[in-house]
Design an enzyme around this catalytic site. Structure first.
Site, short mmCIF file in Angstrom:
data_model
loop_
_atom_site.label_atom_id
_atom_site.label_comp_id
_atom_site.label_asym_id
_atom_site.label_seq_id
_atom_site.Cartn_x
_atom_site.Cartn_y
_atom_site.Cartn_z
N HIS A 21 0.84 -1.22 0.00
CA HIS A 21 0.00 0.00 0.00
C HIS A 21 0.87 1.27 0.00
O HIS A 21 2.04 1.20 -0.36
CB HIS A 21 -1.00 -0.02 1.14
N GLU A 36 -2.53 0.50 7.89
CA GLU A 36 -1.63 -0.60 7.50
C GLU A 36 -0.38 -0.08 6.81
O GLU A 36 0.73 -0.55 7.08
CB GLU A 36 -2.38 -1.57 6.58
N HIS A 89 2.71 -7.01 4.57
CA HIS A 89 1.34 -6.52 4.78
C HIS A 89 0.88 -6.81 6.20
O HIS A 89 1.48 -7.60 6.92
CB HIS A 89 0.37 -7.20 3.81
N GLU A 153 1.50 -11.66 5.84
CA GLU A 153 0.43 -10.98 6.57
C GLU A 153 0.82 -11.10 8.05
O GLU A 153 0.57 -12.11 8.70
CB GLU A 153 -0.94 -11.62 6.31
ZN LIG Z 1 -2.35 -5.18 2.66
#
Ligand SMILES: [Zn+2]
Length: 469
Positions: A21, A36, A89, A153
């Site tokens: 992102h 995030e 992430h 993640e």
């Molecule tokens: Zn993400």
């Protein structure tokens, strides 16, 4: 041939890190608003810092808060001829209880899966969140990259507890370290501890150690440095409480309180009324405003929190503990910092924090006591505090009762007013009644008279008629 030469000698780097992102795309957002993209960038940069020290060449897809498309990210890695690609992430789910770490690769059975497996187990080992396993997904950054690529993640930003952890730099540091160690393990390089800090433990100053200075030396030192009355009396708490809080050297803790509060003069975001001797922030802290700091009920609670946090850092026996006033008593911090020197970059971001503290500790240990110090009554501060709280409750109840009795008085007055009005009305009605009676009687008399007159008239008419015939 030329192309090959270029690739072999100039183009190739070990790893492209991809902070997910960025820019107009914040990624997932936590229940208290943590974004995030910020966490991803922090972790990616920390990984770079750690891996560079281990001799790994690293490039980032983004080094700041800018927006980059997915294909562009893959292209950066391909153009750099990177050997590996790791995208970072933070997960999110509608179910608030979802938690833990998972790592993705494109397909089963490739190098990507092996890399994912190694990094996942390193992460779970270090940060102690639950493992959700290695998963497979056709993500653009995994599909379009030419080298073994994974997507991490880290944990769930949608989970209140894990979002709280993500606000801690020390947690993200640990995430970055675990990713780095897993990567090094995968490429067959053993991680070398930072030699500058832990090379020779004997020269370092442990947090858990008997104090070399007496309480009165602490007080004399505080007084010599213009410490406030209150700050001088805090020595009573540090030197009496340390043994119940992991045997932290009270000289170290007291010196730290001086460093953080300017010998009790404060002057930063918070003042004496916070009873917070080392500027401990709450878990919902967002900035350096006063709202971000904990307001303790008593100095005893504030000093307890300070000592418990140091004891947790030092990995004292029995720590982490259940009952503590320390709001940031996170298990993953256990044993993270054993020496004063290591407080730099951990307790404080400042790299010379530990050295500043060491100087103060040396000063305290060298002080000659010339004044006579009495024990202060700062222990009673918590009792007084509780009593005054009770007093306040009693006062609030009294105030309410007073308000009630005032209201009752008001009602009484109103009632009296009403009854006198009703009385007046009664009087009026009874007067009207007697009037009526009188009128009825008068009416009756008049009717009688009319009847009498009628008879007389009849008589007269009879007489007239008789005469007329
Ligand atoms: Zn993400």
């Amino acid at each position: 041939m030329i192309k090959h030469y270029m690739e072999m000698n100039f183009g190739m780097i070990d790893l492209v890190l991809d902070a997910g992102h960025g820019g107009r795309d914040p990624g997932a957002i936590g229940p208290t608003g943590l974004q995030e993209k910020e966490c991803n960038l922090y972790i990616a940069k920390k990984c770079e810092e750690i891996l560079k020290k281990q001799g790994i060449t690293v490039q980032q897809t983004r080094a700041d808060d800018s927006y980059i498309g997915l294909s562009e990210r893959a292209k950066i890695a391909n153009d750099a001829n990177s050997k590996y690609f790791i995208s970072i992430h933070i997960n999110s789910a509608d179910i608030q209880t979802a938690n833990g770490t998972e790592v993705y690769s494109l397909v089963k059975g490739g190098e990507g899966e092996k890399l994912a497996q190694r990094i996942l187990s390193s992460m779970v080992n270090e940060i102690n969140l639950s493992s959700r396993g290695v998963k497979f997904a056709n993500f653009a950054v995994l599909r379009e990259t030419n080298m073994p690529a994974i997507l991490i993640e880290t944990c769930f930003i949608s989970n209140v507890n894990e979002e709280r952890l993500l606000r801690e730099d020390s947690f993200k540091d640990k995430v970055a370290l675990s990713i780095s160690k897993g990567f090094l393990d995968y490429i067959g390089i053993s991680y070398k501890e930072d030699v500058s800090v832990t090379d020779d433990d004997s020269k370092l100053t442990p947090l858990i150690a008997p104090s070399q200075a007496s309480k009165d030396q602490g007080k004399q030192w505080a007084k010599n440095n213009g410490g406030t009355e209150l700050f001088i009396s805090l020595a009573d708490l540090y030197w009496s409480m340390y043994s119940a809080h992991g045997n932290i050297n009270p000289t170290i803790a007291y010196a730290q309180a001086a460093l953080e509060t300017g010998y009790g003069k404060f002057g930063g975001s918070i003042d004496e009324s916070f009873k917070n001797p080392t500027g401990i922030k709450s878990t919902s802290a967002r900035d350096d405003s006063a709202d971000s700091y904990v307001r303790f009920k008593s100095w005893k609670d504030g000093v307890s929190a300070h000592l418990d946090h140091l004891a947790l850092y030092a990995g004292a026996d029995g720590y982490p503990i259940e009952n503590t006033t320390d709001p940031r008593h996170f298990a993953y911090l256990n044993g993270k910092v054993k020496y004063v020197e290591e407080l730099s970059g951990n307790w404080s971001a400042s790299q010379d924090y530990g050295l500043k503290l060491l100087k103060l500790i040396n000063d305290i240990e060298g002080v000659t006591v010339v004044d006579k110090f009495e024990d202060s009554n700062i222990y009673e501060d918590s009792i007084i505090e509780e009593k005054s709280e009770e007093k306040e409750t009693i006062k609030a109840v009294k105030d309410k009762l007073l308000t009630f009795s005032e209201e009752i008085d008001n009602l009484k007055t109103k009632y009296q007013e009403f009854s006198s009005v009703i009385n007046d009305l009664d009087k009026m009605i009874s007067y009207k009644d007697s009037e009526n009676e009188r009128l009825l009687k008068e009416n009756g008399e008049l009717m009688d008279k009319v009847k009498q007159y009628g008879e007389v008239i009849d008589d007269i008419l009879n007489i007239i008629n008789t005469r007329a015939r």
